[in-house]
Motif scaffolding. Structure first.
Motif, short mmCIF file in Angstrom:
data_model
loop_
_atom_site.label_atom_id
_atom_site.label_comp_id
_atom_site.label_asym_id
_atom_site.label_seq_id
_atom_site.Cartn_x
_atom_site.Cartn_y
_atom_site.Cartn_z
N GLU A 138 0.86 -1.26 0.12
CA GLU A 138 -0.19 0.00 0.04
C GLU A 138 0.82 1.25 0.12
N PHE A 139 0.57 2.21 -0.74
CA PHE A 139 1.29 3.49 -0.75
C PHE A 139 0.08 4.59 0.14
N PRO A 140 0.60 5.25 0.84
CA PRO A 140 0.10 6.26 1.62
C PRO A 140 -0.75 7.18 0.78
N GLY A 175 0.95 -7.60 -17.63
CA GLY A 175 -0.04 -6.93 -17.43
C GLY A 175 0.03 -5.24 -17.87
N GLU A 176 -1.07 -4.71 -17.76
CA GLU A 176 -0.99 -3.61 -18.46
C GLU A 176 -0.49 -2.31 -17.76
N SER A 177 -0.04 -1.22 -17.99
CA SER A 177 0.45 -0.13 -17.38
C SER A 177 -0.33 0.11 -16.15
N GLY A 178 0.25 0.28 -14.87
CA GLY A 178 -0.41 0.57 -13.82
C GLY A 178 -0.93 -0.97 -13.04
N SER A 179 -0.67 -1.97 -13.44
CA SER A 179 -1.21 -3.12 -12.65
C SER A 179 -0.27 -3.33 -11.61
N GLY A 180 0.79 -2.99 -11.42
CA GLY A 180 1.63 -3.37 -10.15
C GLY A 180 2.89 -4.05 -10.42
N LYS A 181 3.36 -4.22 -11.64
CA LYS A 181 4.33 -5.21 -11.98
C LYS A 181 5.66 -4.63 -11.59
N THR A 182 5.95 -3.41 -11.60
CA THR A 182 7.15 -2.75 -11.05
C THR A 182 7.13 -2.50 -9.65
N THR A 183 5.90 -2.39 -8.97
CA THR A 183 5.90 -2.55 -7.61
C THR A 183 6.24 -3.87 -6.91
#
Ligand code: ADP
Ligand code: MG
Length: 288
Positions: A26-28, A56-64
């Motif tokens: 979770e990000f604040p 997964g599409e951009s923003g799906s959480g891959k980098t996270t």
């Protein structure tokens, strides 16, 4: 194409290299808004020598997810273990020891290398941190340049003297310096043109065959991931909606989201699409 991938020991008979269980990140929230849940209980594992593709599409959480494994994203709950040892909540010294085994290659070869340093210095830096110096370090640098297909005299040059593909080779050499067991590769070919993509992907496969390193290989491009992965996980809004063998996920996707990802690719028939891409890569390889 799959038979060109190094074989992986049956993951049921060997201890997993990496195990992620129920991971929540979770990000604040800004201005007292509720926190944003980027990963909502992700579980996966990677065997030694295996490539797990993550699409997964951009923003799906891959980098996270990649950053959480590298200790760079806040883990709210869940666990990440490497060879049975927890990677979350380590002190600095323990994290540094674990960091040896888990390395990273990022998307942008133009910002990930310090432009003021020579290639030799870039490759020597991780060795120095681990106490490898002098003649041993210089020998290791030559070995690394050779392993990624760069000329021996590349060491004296600086990043700006190289193309994007060559810089990515330097980044791969740096990741390999400490003989890691796992490399988190976050869109490592996405910034490269098609023919360079093919050659860098083949380098990743070749290195895996020689060293037995495992990859978490992140890409928004299902067909890139198909080329390199033993198994593929599909991430959608912070959740894994499908995880299976490369063939299953790309040829017979079960989840509607995966089907849409495939359909969104330029050619909707996966067989046709793979064929075309392989033909283009073969042409590009012949031309180079
Ligand atoms: N440091 C951060 N602070 C707040 N939100 C973030 C942060 N990093 C990522 N996010 C959000 O988390 C979600 C997943 O991002 P990311 O992991 O970069 O996705 P992907 O790599 O699949 O494109 C996005 O909605 C993004 O805005
Ligand atoms: Mg990303």
């Amino acid at each position: 194409m799959t038979d060109t991938l190094p074989s992986v020991e049956n993951s049921h008979t060997v201890e997993n290299l990496l195990t992620v269980e129920n991971l929540v990140v979770e990000f604040p929230g800004r201005r007292r808004r509720a926190p944003f849940r980027a990963l909502k209980g992700v579980s996966l594992d990677i065997a030694p020598g295996e490539t797990l593709g993550l699409v997964g599409e951009s923003g799906s959480g891959k980098t996270t997810l990649g950053r959480a494994i590298l200790g760079l994203a806040p883990v709210t709950s869940g666990s990440i273990t490497f060879e049975g040892r927890p990677l979350v909540g380590l002190g600095r010294a323990q994290r540094r020891a674990a960091g040896r085994d888990v390395q990273a290659v990022f998307q942008d070869p133009y910002t990930s290398l310090n432009p003021a340093m020579s290639i030799e210095d870039i490759l020597t830096e991780p060795l120095t941190v681990q106490g490898v110096a002098g003649r041993d370090a210089r020998a290791r640098v030559r070995e690394l340049l050779d392993a990624v297909g760069l000329p021996a005299d590349a060491g004296a040059r600086r990043p700006n003297e190289f193309s994007g593909g060559q810089r990515q080779r330097v980044a791969i050499a740096r990741a390999l310096a400490l003989r890691p067991r796992l490399i988190v590769c976050d869109e490592p070919v996405s910034a490269l043109d098609l023919s360079t993509q093919a050659r860098v992907l083949d380098l990743f496969i070749d290195i895996q065959r020689r060293t037995g390193v495992a990859y978490l290989f992140v890409s928004h491009d299902l067909m890139v991931v198909r080329h390199i992965s033993h198994r593929i996980a599909v991430l959608y809004r912070g959740e894994i909606v499908e995880l299976g063998s490369g063939e299953q996920v790309t040829d017979a996707p079960e989840h509607p989201y995966t089907q849409r990802l495939l359909a969104a690719s330029p050619v909707s028939d996966p067989h046709e699409q793979r064929l075309r891409r392989e033909q283009r890569w073969a042409q590009a390889a012949r031309a180079s």
